[in-house]
Motif scaffolding. Sequence first.
Motif, PDB file in Angstrom:
ATOM      1  N   ILE A 250       0.839  -1.201   0.000  1.00 25.02           N
ATOM      2  CA  ILE A 250       0.000   0.000   0.000  1.00 25.02           C
ATOM      3  C   ILE A 250       0.870   1.245   0.000  1.00 25.02           C
ATOM      4  O   ILE A 250       1.858   1.338   0.729  1.00 25.02           O
ATOM      5  CB  ILE A 250      -0.930   0.013   1.237  1.00 25.02           C
ATOM      6  CG1 ILE A 250      -1.758  -1.271   1.297  1.00 25.02           C
ATOM      7  CG2 ILE A 250      -1.849   1.237   1.204  1.00 25.02           C
ATOM      8  CD1 ILE A 250      -2.588  -1.390   2.554  1.00 25.02           C
ATOM      9  N   SER A 251       0.489   2.206  -0.812  1.00 27.11           N
ATOM     10  CA  SER A 251       1.202   3.476  -0.881  1.00 27.11           C
ATOM     11  C   SER A 251       1.075   4.233   0.435  1.00 27.11           C
ATOM     12  O   SER A 251       0.034   4.189   1.105  1.00 27.11           O
ATOM     13  CB  SER A 251       0.649   4.328  -2.021  1.00 27.11           C
ATOM     14  OG  SER A 251       1.136   5.647  -1.961  1.00 27.11           O
ATOM     15  N   GLN A 252       2.125   4.958   0.782  1.00 24.54           N
ATOM     16  CA  GLN A 252       2.087   5.802   1.978  1.00 24.54           C
ATOM     17  C   GLN A 252       1.096   6.947   1.827  1.00 24.54           C
ATOM     18  O   GLN A 252       0.760   7.611   2.816  1.00 24.54           O
ATOM     19  CB  GLN A 252       3.482   6.353   2.264  1.00 24.54           C
ATOM     20  CG  GLN A 252       4.485   5.281   2.651  1.00 24.54           C
ATOM     21  CD  GLN A 252       5.863   5.843   2.946  1.00 24.54           C
ATOM     22  OE1 GLN A 252       6.118   7.025   2.721  1.00 24.54           O
ATOM     23  NE2 GLN A 252       6.757   4.996   3.428  1.00 24.54           N
ATOM     24  N   ARG A 253       0.619   7.189   0.598  1.00 21.93           N
ATOM     25  CA  ARG A 253      -0.358   8.245   0.378  1.00 21.93           C
ATOM     26  C   ARG A 253      -1.726   7.884   0.944  1.00 21.93           C
ATOM     27  O   ARG A 253      -2.602   8.747   1.057  1.00 21.93           O
ATOM     28  CB  ARG A 253      -0.479   8.555  -1.121  1.00 21.93           C
ATOM     29  CG  ARG A 253       0.735   9.265  -1.700  1.00 21.93           C
ATOM     30  CD  ARG A 253       0.559   9.533  -3.188  1.00 21.93           C
ATOM     31  NE  ARG A 253       0.680   8.317  -3.985  1.00 21.93           N
ATOM     32  CZ  ARG A 253       0.398   8.241  -5.275  1.00 21.93           C
ATOM     33  NH1 ARG A 253      -0.064   9.292  -5.921  1.00 21.93           N
ATOM     34  NH2 ARG A 253       0.564   7.111  -5.933  1.00 21.93           N
ATOM     35  N   LYS A 260      -8.376   1.580   6.743  1.00 22.51           N
ATOM     36  CA  LYS A 260      -9.396   0.863   7.506  1.00 22.51           C
ATOM     37  C   LYS A 260     -10.743   0.912   6.795  1.00 22.51           C
ATOM     38  O   LYS A 260     -11.451  -0.105   6.700  1.00 22.51           O
ATOM     39  CB  LYS A 260      -9.508   1.466   8.908  1.00 22.51           C
ATOM     40  CG  LYS A 260     -10.457   0.730   9.831  1.00 22.51           C
ATOM     41  CD  LYS A 260     -10.426   1.321  11.236  1.00 22.51           C
ATOM     42  CE  LYS A 260     -11.381   0.565  12.170  1.00 22.51           C
ATOM     43  NZ  LYS A 260     -11.360   1.143  13.537  1.00 22.51           N
ATOM     44  N   GLU A 261     -11.093   2.086   6.261  1.00 22.21           N
ATOM     45  CA  GLU A 261     -12.374   2.222   5.576  1.00 22.21           C
ATOM     46  C   GLU A 261     -12.412   1.416   4.283  1.00 22.21           C
ATOM     47  O   GLU A 261     -13.469   0.918   3.869  1.00 22.21           O
ATOM     48  CB  GLU A 261     -12.646   3.700   5.285  1.00 22.21           C
ATOM     49  CG  GLU A 261     -12.933   4.516   6.551  1.00 22.21           C
ATOM     50  CD  GLU A 261     -13.036   6.002   6.280  1.00 22.21           C
ATOM     51  OE1 GLU A 261     -12.642   6.436   5.165  1.00 22.21           O
ATOM     52  OE2 GLU A 261     -13.499   6.742   7.174  1.00 22.21           O
ATOM     53  N   LEU A 262     -11.266   1.273   3.623  1.00 27.34           N
ATOM     54  CA  LEU A 262     -11.194   0.510   2.377  1.00 27.34           C
ATOM     55  C   LEU A 262     -11.053  -0.989   2.610  1.00 27.34           C
ATOM     56  O   LEU A 262     -11.197  -1.786   1.674  1.00 27.34           O
ATOM     57  CB  LEU A 262     -10.015   0.995   1.532  1.00 27.34           C
ATOM     58  CG  LEU A 262     -10.167   2.371   0.884  1.00 27.34           C
ATOM     59  CD1 LEU A 262      -8.822   2.891   0.417  1.00 27.34           C
ATOM     60  CD2 LEU A 262     -11.162   2.303  -0.277  1.00 27.34           C
ATOM     61  N   GLY A 263     -10.749  -1.365   3.847  1.00 27.09           N
ATOM     62  CA  GLY A 263     -10.581  -2.790   4.144  1.00 27.09           C
ATOM     63  C   GLY A 263      -9.291  -3.359   3.588  1.00 27.09           C
ATOM     64  O   GLY A 263      -9.242  -4.528   3.168  1.00 27.09           O
ATOM     65  N   ILE A 264      -8.246  -2.555   3.580  1.00 21.21           N
ATOM     66  CA  ILE A 264      -6.949  -3.009   3.077  1.00 21.21           C
ATOM     67  C   ILE A 264      -5.904  -2.859   4.174  1.00 21.21           C
ATOM     68  O   ILE A 264      -6.082  -2.046   5.084  1.00 21.21           O
ATOM     69  CB  ILE A 264      -6.524  -2.215   1.809  1.00 21.21           C
ATOM     70  CG1 ILE A 264      -6.476  -0.706   2.092  1.00 21.21           C
ATOM     71  CG2 ILE A 264      -7.446  -2.537   0.664  1.00 21.21           C
ATOM     72  CD1 ILE A 264      -5.942   0.125   0.940  1.00 21.21           C
ATOM     73  N   PRO A 265      -4.853  -3.703   4.150  1.00 19.99           N
ATOM     74  CA  PRO A 265      -4.448  -4.576   3.049  1.00 19.99           C
ATOM     75  C   PRO A 265      -5.299  -5.837   2.940  1.00 19.99           C
ATOM     76  O   PRO A 265      -5.873  -6.309   3.929  1.00 19.99           O
ATOM     77  CB  PRO A 265      -3.010  -4.942   3.417  1.00 19.99           C
ATOM     78  CG  PRO A 265      -2.975  -4.865   4.914  1.00 19.99           C
ATOM     79  CD  PRO A 265      -3.883  -3.734   5.265  1.00 19.99           C
ATOM     80  N   ALA A 266      -5.352  -6.362   1.724  1.00 17.38           N
ATOM     81  CA  ALA A 266      -6.031  -7.613   1.426  1.00 17.38           C
ATOM     82  C   ALA A 266      -5.270  -8.258   0.275  1.00 17.38           C
ATOM     83  O   ALA A 266      -5.077  -7.631  -0.768  1.00 17.38           O
ATOM     84  CB  ALA A 266      -7.491  -7.365   1.034  1.00 17.38           C
ATOM     85  N   ASN A 267      -4.845  -9.462   0.445  1.00 15.37           N
ATOM     86  CA  ASN A 267      -3.942 -10.101  -0.506  1.00 15.37           C
ATOM     87  C   ASN A 267      -4.683 -10.823  -1.622  1.00 15.37           C
ATOM     88  O   ASN A 267      -5.892 -11.066  -1.541  1.00 15.37           O
ATOM     89  CB  ASN A 267      -3.034 -11.098   0.232  1.00 15.37           C
ATOM     90  CG  ASN A 267      -2.236 -10.420   1.328  1.00 15.37           C
ATOM     91  OD1 ASN A 267      -1.917  -9.237   1.245  1.00 15.37           O
ATOM     92  ND2 ASN A 267      -1.930 -11.171   2.380  1.00 15.37           N
ATOM     93  N   LEU A 268      -3.938 -11.168  -2.676  1.00 11.06           N
ATOM     94  CA  LEU A 268      -4.506 -11.983  -3.741  1.00 11.06           C
ATOM     95  C   LEU A 268      -4.869 -13.355  -3.196  1.00 11.06           C
ATOM     96  O   LEU A 268      -4.214 -13.877  -2.299  1.00 11.06           O
ATOM     97  CB  LEU A 268      -3.509 -12.138  -4.897  1.00 11.06           C
ATOM     98  CG  LEU A 268      -3.124 -10.864  -5.649  1.00 11.06           C
ATOM     99  CD1 LEU A 268      -2.104 -11.173  -6.733  1.00 11.06           C
ATOM    100  CD2 LEU A 268      -4.348 -10.198  -6.261  1.00 11.06           C
TER     101      LEU A 268
END
Length: 290
Positions: A250-253, A260-268
């Motif tokens: 994930i980008s530091q941006r 948290k709102e996007l539900g990431i990180p999430a792997n392949l």
Amino acid sequence: MSDRGTLTNAARALADQLRTMLYSESLHLNDRWPLISSDTDGWYVEIGTWRNRPSIQLWLDKWLGMDDRYFWVGFTAFTQEKMASVDGLPAPVKLRTKPSVSALRSRAFYEVPGWFFYGRYCARSEWNVRHAAEFIETVVKNTEDETPFNDIERLQNNSKLKPTTKKRLIDSRLGQGRFREEVMRRWHRACAVTGCRLKQILRASHIKPWSRSNSREQLDPANGILLLANIDALFDARLVTFDDDGKMIISQRIDHKNRKELGIPANLRRKPDARERRYLAEHRRVFRST
């Protein structure tokens, strides 16, 4: 440091930053930046040229008549028709007298006699080369890289392509047709991350950017990944990528709250194969440069 030295150093840093983060066949960044003087307005340099579109310039401006010089970075042209080739611009504000600093800084697109300007002002003490480069990158990508229509027009006008090849390339650029079907099959008709099978919100996107791929790579289903629209947008914007084991980077941006709102990180959901890893390596290279 003199105004000339300050502007030259800023131009060099901006051009170097743009080379690491912006790819466009129609954009040429200069290696040298001879300063052009205006008796009333200050100094400016040509950062680069954008084919059939406005030039990219950086100014150290004294037009405002202030003791503190102001940087201006953006796009300039002598005709409104050339500025009209940039997507999303409003009608220019005509300036005939010197406005206040706050008024000028709030107007992104304006016209002075003989010139059209679209860009950003900032005090020299506020100058940030990263922010300036991101502004240039956003305008260029919104105009050409992030939409397929210029690519499709070039394909349609390419007389060397067979009609069947032309159709496959156009469908591939749009994430449709045979390319989409083969990418769907590779990822078992489900999002590569979440496993969602709602095809209306699944996007078959290229891993190695279309603009940097040859025709074979553009049609190669191993250069495709099936993602939900929101994850696809993150991947396309180089805000997330994946390592050779499928782990999301994930980008530091993206701050903690948005992660948290996007539900990431999430792997392949599976480890990429050898061909996919080759394309992901290219995506990571571009990701790390932004």
